[in-house]
Design a protein around this motif. Structure first.
Motif, PDB file in Angstrom:
ATOM      1  N   PHE A   1       0.853  -1.183   0.000  1.00 27.91           N
ATOM      2  CA  PHE A   1       0.000   0.000   0.000  1.00 27.91           C
ATOM      3  C   PHE A   1       0.887   1.229   0.000  1.00 27.91           C
ATOM      4  O   PHE A   1       1.900   1.261   0.700  1.00 27.91           O
ATOM      5  CB  PHE A   1      -0.888   0.044   1.257  1.00 27.91           C
ATOM      6  CG  PHE A   1      -1.891  -1.068   1.339  1.00 27.91           C
ATOM      7  CD1 PHE A   1      -3.187  -0.884   0.886  1.00 27.91           C
ATOM      8  CD2 PHE A   1      -1.542  -2.294   1.872  1.00 27.91           C
ATOM      9  CE1 PHE A   1      -4.121  -1.907   0.957  1.00 27.91           C
ATOM     10  CE2 PHE A   1      -2.465  -3.321   1.953  1.00 27.91           C
ATOM     11  CZ  PHE A   1      -3.761  -3.126   1.493  1.00 27.91           C
ATOM     12  N   GLU A   2       0.497   2.243  -0.771  1.00 30.20           N
ATOM     13  CA  GLU A   2       1.243   3.493  -0.815  1.00 30.20           C
ATOM     14  C   GLU A   2       0.345   4.638  -0.360  1.00 30.20           C
ATOM     15  O   GLU A   2      -0.802   4.759  -0.791  1.00 30.20           O
ATOM     16  CB  GLU A   2       1.742   3.773  -2.235  1.00 30.20           C
ATOM     17  CG  GLU A   2       2.598   5.019  -2.310  1.00 30.20           C
ATOM     18  CD  GLU A   2       3.159   5.266  -3.696  1.00 30.20           C
ATOM     19  OE1 GLU A   2       3.286   6.440  -4.072  1.00 30.20           O
ATOM     20  OE2 GLU A   2       3.458   4.288  -4.416  1.00 30.20           O
ATOM     21  N   CYS A   3       0.894   5.480   0.502  1.00 30.97           N
ATOM     22  CA  CYS A   3       0.155   6.637   1.001  1.00 30.97           C
ATOM     23  C   CYS A   3       0.115   7.712  -0.074  1.00 30.97           C
ATOM     24  O   CYS A   3       1.144   8.092  -0.628  1.00 30.97           O
ATOM     25  CB  CYS A   3       0.836   7.191   2.261  1.00 30.97           C
ATOM     26  SG  CYS A   3       0.065   8.703   2.885  1.00 30.97           S
ATOM     27  N   GLY A   4      -1.071   8.176  -0.391  1.00 28.92           N
ATOM     28  CA  GLY A   4      -1.234   9.210  -1.408  1.00 28.92           C
ATOM     29  C   GLY A   4      -2.403  10.118  -1.089  1.00 28.92           C
ATOM     30  O   GLY A   4      -2.890  10.162   0.042  1.00 28.92           O
ATOM     31  N   TRP A   5      -2.851  10.813  -2.086  1.00 29.69           N
ATOM     32  CA  TRP A   5      -3.939  11.783  -1.967  1.00 29.69           C
ATOM     33  C   TRP A   5      -4.960  11.456  -3.028  1.00 29.69           C
ATOM     34  O   TRP A   5      -4.615  11.332  -4.211  1.00 29.69           O
ATOM     35  CB  TRP A   5      -3.371  13.191  -2.166  1.00 29.69           C
ATOM     36  CG  TRP A   5      -4.356  14.292  -2.006  1.00 29.69           C
ATOM     37  CD1 TRP A   5      -4.952  15.007  -3.004  1.00 29.69           C
ATOM     38  CD2 TRP A   5      -4.867  14.831  -0.792  1.00 29.69           C
ATOM     39  NE1 TRP A   5      -5.795  15.946  -2.487  1.00 29.69           N
ATOM     40  CE2 TRP A   5      -5.766  15.862  -1.113  1.00 29.69           C
ATOM     41  CE3 TRP A   5      -4.662  14.530   0.550  1.00 29.69           C
ATOM     42  CZ2 TRP A   5      -6.446  16.599  -0.158  1.00 29.69           C
ATOM     43  CZ3 TRP A   5      -5.333  15.268   1.505  1.00 29.69           C
ATOM     44  CH2 TRP A   5      -6.210  16.285   1.135  1.00 29.69           C
ATOM     45  N   ASP A   6      -6.238  11.316  -2.664  1.00 33.46           N
ATOM     46  CA  ASP A   6      -7.273  10.962  -3.642  1.00 33.46           C
ATOM     47  C   ASP A   6      -8.068  12.171  -4.129  1.00 33.46           C
ATOM     48  O   ASP A   6      -9.081  12.026  -4.791  1.00 33.46           O
ATOM     49  CB  ASP A   6      -8.198   9.882  -3.089  1.00 33.46           C
ATOM     50  CG  ASP A   6      -9.091  10.369  -1.961  1.00 33.46           C
ATOM     51  OD1 ASP A   6      -9.027  11.562  -1.588  1.00 33.46           O
ATOM     52  OD2 ASP A   6      -9.861   9.552  -1.425  1.00 33.46           O
ATOM     53  N   GLY A   7      -7.617  13.343  -3.802  1.00 30.99           N
ATOM     54  CA  GLY A   7      -8.302  14.559  -4.213  1.00 30.99           C
ATOM     55  C   GLY A   7      -9.142  15.159  -3.104  1.00 30.99           C
ATOM     56  O   GLY A   7      -9.492  16.329  -3.140  1.00 30.99           O
ATOM     57  N   LEU A   8      -9.462  14.361  -2.093  1.00 29.55           N
ATOM     58  CA  LEU A   8     -10.243  14.836  -0.953  1.00 29.55           C
ATOM     59  C   LEU A   8      -9.527  14.613   0.379  1.00 29.55           C
ATOM     60  O   LEU A   8      -9.678  15.403   1.296  1.00 29.55           O
ATOM     61  CB  LEU A   8     -11.610  14.149  -0.911  1.00 29.55           C
ATOM     62  CG  LEU A   8     -12.519  14.386  -2.115  1.00 29.55           C
ATOM     63  CD1 LEU A   8     -13.758  13.521  -2.021  1.00 29.55           C
ATOM     64  CD2 LEU A   8     -12.889  15.857  -2.209  1.00 29.55           C
TER      65      LEU A   8
END
Length: 167
Positions: A58-65
């Motif tokens: 799993f990679e920590c990211g940003w989904d736009g919200l």
């Protein structure tokens, strides 16, 4: 559904916008990324960090919200994070996209039959409004348990099911 590339592109746009807004305040694009972190079992992990859980990366990211864990490929590596299971509401302990094996917390009834939460893997999702919640995402066979661990049977029985309600 966002891919890793789309998540990185979105985060870069957010960082650039935040940098442009924060330029007069001494801020910059690097500072915007520092604010993005994902939770796994109550522990904060920085933006773009990678963890292993249940045989998946799993990679920590940003989904736009909000911050979000994006599932990568399968791996034979042992888990690098604790996996307590979906044993309570995920708010404040897991970011969206995180997966956990089910527990008695996720038990439910169909008619007078108990469906044990431990039969499935659950993902943290956000509803239209309100806090995040666990949603069944896959059969438990999709989760690779580390040595000495495994699904825990429910303490409940079908006698606690009444007309589709768990009492």
């Amino acid at each position: 559904m966002f891919t890793r590339f789309a998540a990185r592109a979105m985060a870069a746009c957010v960082a650039v916008a935040a940098g442009a807004i924060g330029t007069g305040l001494g801020g910059g694009a690097a500072q915007a990324d520092e604010g993005i972190a994902c939770l796994w079992a109550g522990v904060s992990h920085p933006y773009l960090s990678e963890v292993v859980a249940g045989g998946w990366t799993f990679e920590c990211g940003w989904d736009g919200l909000s911050s979000h864990w994006f599932r990568g490929g399968r791996t034979g590596a042992p888990s690098t994070v604790p996996n307590p299971g979906a044993g309570r509401a995920p708010s404040g302990t897991f970011s969206g996209g995180a997966l956990q094996p089910g527990t008695a917390y996720t038990d439910y009834c169909v008619g007078s039959q108990l469906i044990e939460g431990a039969e499935d893997v659950y993902e943290v999702v956000w509803g239209a409004s309100g806090p995040p919640f666990w949603k069944a995402a896959a059969p438990i066979a999709q989760w690779r348990f580390d040595a000495g661990t495994g699904p825990q049977p429910s303490w409940r029985s079908s006698s606690l099911c009444y007309d589709g309600m768990l009492i």
